[in-house]
Design a protein around this motif. Sequence first.
Motif, mmCIF file in Angstrom:
data_model
loop_
_atom_site.group_PDB
_atom_site.id
_atom_site.type_symbol
_atom_site.label_atom_id
_atom_site.label_comp_id
_atom_site.label_asym_id
_atom_site.label_seq_id
_atom_site.Cartn_x
_atom_site.Cartn_y
_atom_site.Cartn_z
ATOM 1 N N GLY A 104 31.228 -31.230 34.551
ATOM 2 C CA GLY A 104 31.865 -30.653 35.733
ATOM 3 C C GLY A 104 30.970 -30.702 36.955
ATOM 4 N N ARG A 105 29.688 -30.461 36.749
ATOM 5 C CA ARG A 105 28.745 -30.514 37.867
ATOM 6 C C ARG A 105 28.634 -31.934 38.415
ATOM 7 N NH1 ARG A 105 26.811 -27.755 42.127
ATOM 8 N NH2 ARG A 105 24.729 -28.491 42.713
ATOM 9 N N LEU A 106 28.528 -32.916 37.519
ATOM 10 C CA LEU A 106 28.457 -34.307 37.955
ATOM 11 C C LEU A 106 29.712 -34.707 38.722
ATOM 12 C CD1 LEU A 106 26.860 -36.198 34.933
ATOM 13 C CD2 LEU A 106 26.026 -36.190 37.287
ATOM 14 N N ALA A 107 30.865 -34.276 38.232
ATOM 15 C CA ALA A 107 32.125 -34.603 38.903
ATOM 16 C C ALA A 107 32.165 -33.996 40.293
ATOM 17 C CB ALA A 107 33.302 -34.112 38.069
ATOM 18 N N TYR A 108 31.720 -32.745 40.411
ATOM 19 C CA TYR A 108 31.708 -32.076 41.722
ATOM 20 C C TYR A 108 30.778 -32.803 42.690
ATOM 21 C CZ TYR A 108 30.665 -28.658 45.337
ATOM 22 O OH TYR A 108 30.466 -28.040 46.545
ATOM 23 N N LEU A 109 29.602 -33.174 42.225
ATOM 24 C CA LEU A 109 28.646 -33.867 43.095
ATOM 25 C C LEU A 109 29.153 -35.254 43.482
ATOM 26 C CD1 LEU A 109 25.256 -32.958 41.362
ATOM 27 C CD2 LEU A 109 26.214 -31.964 43.451
ATOM 28 N N SER A 110 29.911 -35.878 42.585
ATOM 29 C CA SER A 110 30.416 -37.229 42.841
ATOM 30 C C SER A 110 31.536 -37.226 43.876
ATOM 31 C CB SER A 110 30.930 -37.859 41.539
ATOM 32 O OG SER A 110 29.904 -37.914 40.582
ATOM 33 N N GLY A 111 32.336 -36.168 43.882
ATOM 34 C CA GLY A 111 33.460 -36.097 44.823
ATOM 35 C C GLY A 111 34.679 -36.811 44.263
ATOM 36 N N ARG A 112 35.740 -36.061 44.056
ATOM 37 C CA ARG A 112 36.930 -36.660 43.460
ATOM 38 C C ARG A 112 37.659 -37.557 44.463
ATOM 39 N NH1 ARG A 112 41.731 -34.182 41.427
ATOM 40 N NH2 ARG A 112 42.624 -36.087 42.287
ATOM 41 N N THR A 166 34.587 -26.875 32.573
ATOM 42 C CA THR A 166 34.527 -28.030 33.462
ATOM 43 C C THR A 166 35.307 -27.782 34.742
ATOM 44 O OG1 THR A 166 34.300 -29.532 31.582
ATOM 45 C CG2 THR A 166 35.001 -30.502 33.650
ATOM 46 N N ILE A 167 36.480 -27.186 34.618
ATOM 47 C CA ILE A 167 37.294 -26.871 35.803
ATOM 48 C C ILE A 167 36.520 -25.983 36.762
ATOM 49 C CG2 ILE A 167 39.311 -25.557 36.587
ATOM 50 C CD1 ILE A 167 40.774 -26.624 34.105
ATOM 51 N N ALA A 168 35.862 -24.969 36.231
ATOM 52 C CA ALA A 168 35.080 -24.069 37.083
ATOM 53 C C ALA A 168 34.003 -24.831 37.845
ATOM 54 C CB ALA A 168 34.445 -22.970 36.238
ATOM 55 N N MET A 169 33.315 -25.733 37.155
ATOM 56 C CA MET A 169 32.247 -26.495 37.794
ATOM 57 C C MET A 169 32.805 -27.511 38.783
ATOM 58 S SD MET A 169 29.607 -25.036 36.614
ATOM 59 C CE MET A 169 28.359 -26.128 37.297
ATOM 60 N N GLU A 170 33.942 -28.115 38.468
ATOM 61 C CA GLU A 170 34.557 -29.077 39.387
ATOM 62 C C GLU A 170 35.000 -28.399 40.687
ATOM 63 O OE1 GLU A 170 37.671 -30.857 37.133
ATOM 64 O OE2 GLU A 170 36.376 -32.386 36.238
ATOM 65 N N LEU A 171 35.341 -27.129 40.606
ATOM 66 C CA LEU A 171 35.711 -26.376 41.812
ATOM 67 C C LEU A 171 34.528 -26.224 42.762
ATOM 68 C CD1 LEU A 171 37.896 -23.329 40.666
ATOM 69 C CD2 LEU A 171 38.617 -25.273 42.065
ATOM 70 N N GLY A 172 33.322 -26.277 42.191
ATOM 71 C CA GLY A 172 32.122 -26.076 42.996
ATOM 72 C C GLY A 172 31.340 -24.841 42.606
ATOM 73 N N ALA A 173 31.747 -24.197 41.502
ATOM 74 C CA ALA A 173 30.941 -23.083 40.997
ATOM 75 C C ALA A 173 29.540 -23.585 40.684
ATOM 76 C CB ALA A 173 31.582 -22.477 39.750
ATOM 77 N N ASP A 174 28.558 -22.726 40.867
ATOM 78 C CA ASP A 174 27.173 -23.123 40.646
ATOM 79 C C ASP A 174 26.758 -23.009 39.182
ATOM 80 O OD1 ASP A 174 25.884 -23.489 43.514
ATOM 81 O OD2 ASP A 174 27.268 -21.795 43.610
#
Length: 269
Positions: A241-249, A205-213
Amino acid sequence: MIENSDKLKIGEKSFNSRLMLGTGKYRNIHDATNSIENSECEIVTVAIRRLPIDLKNDNINFLKYLDWKKLWLLPNTAGSQTAEEAIRMAFLGHELACQLGQEENFFVKLEVISDPKYLLPDPIGTLKAAEFLIKKGFTVLPYINADPMLALHLEDLGCKTVMPLGSPIGSGQGITNLTNIQIIIENSSVPVIVDAGIGTPSEATIAMELGADAVLLNTAVAQSNNPAQMAYAMNLAVKSGRLAYLSGRMEKKYYANPSSPLNQISKLE
């Protein structure tokens, strides 16, 4: 839910899943096939060195139990110590793809690892092999150290992704080089796939939250007590993680900020 338009595109090929799964270290065929199914992955990576040349004459190979109309083979050159070995493995990988009915599949996960102790990728050998294979029409996905400059050089050569390691392969240490991976993500115009070192769903999840594809992993699932269940957990983690990245923290603050401020309450009244 993630919109259907949010697809992972590698070269000319698009995928719905952003989780890729390896096929090594499983205790048995049952664990391997169930894990792949539960992960809902669409890309499965296979070390060419471990496979027979002719699958038809191999009665125990689990590849025949997988649905290759739904899965995309990602042959990898694991075990190659030189660029020349990796190039040979890449061509054998394409032959394997053809045997599975994927004649148009020229994908290769490029691994050149000359150091048997630490298993760190060889940047010079990787560059050399990547340049040759790209000229031969391969879609090259290079496995690299988290080196932002190397990532840019490989992208300039024509690699369709870069795959920085989170930490040493099979270590389960998680992502120990967040800063460099973040720099790679910020400067890359091709997909960045975090590969190696992830041990838990939270690390995926951390990797995906960073913006990894995408995330590629193997040992974390194969060596868990319940591989099929862990594969499902990783599936959820990558989606989360992808959803979180797209949502913007939310913006970080250095002081407390009430979740129900008085001025907001008065406006509601």
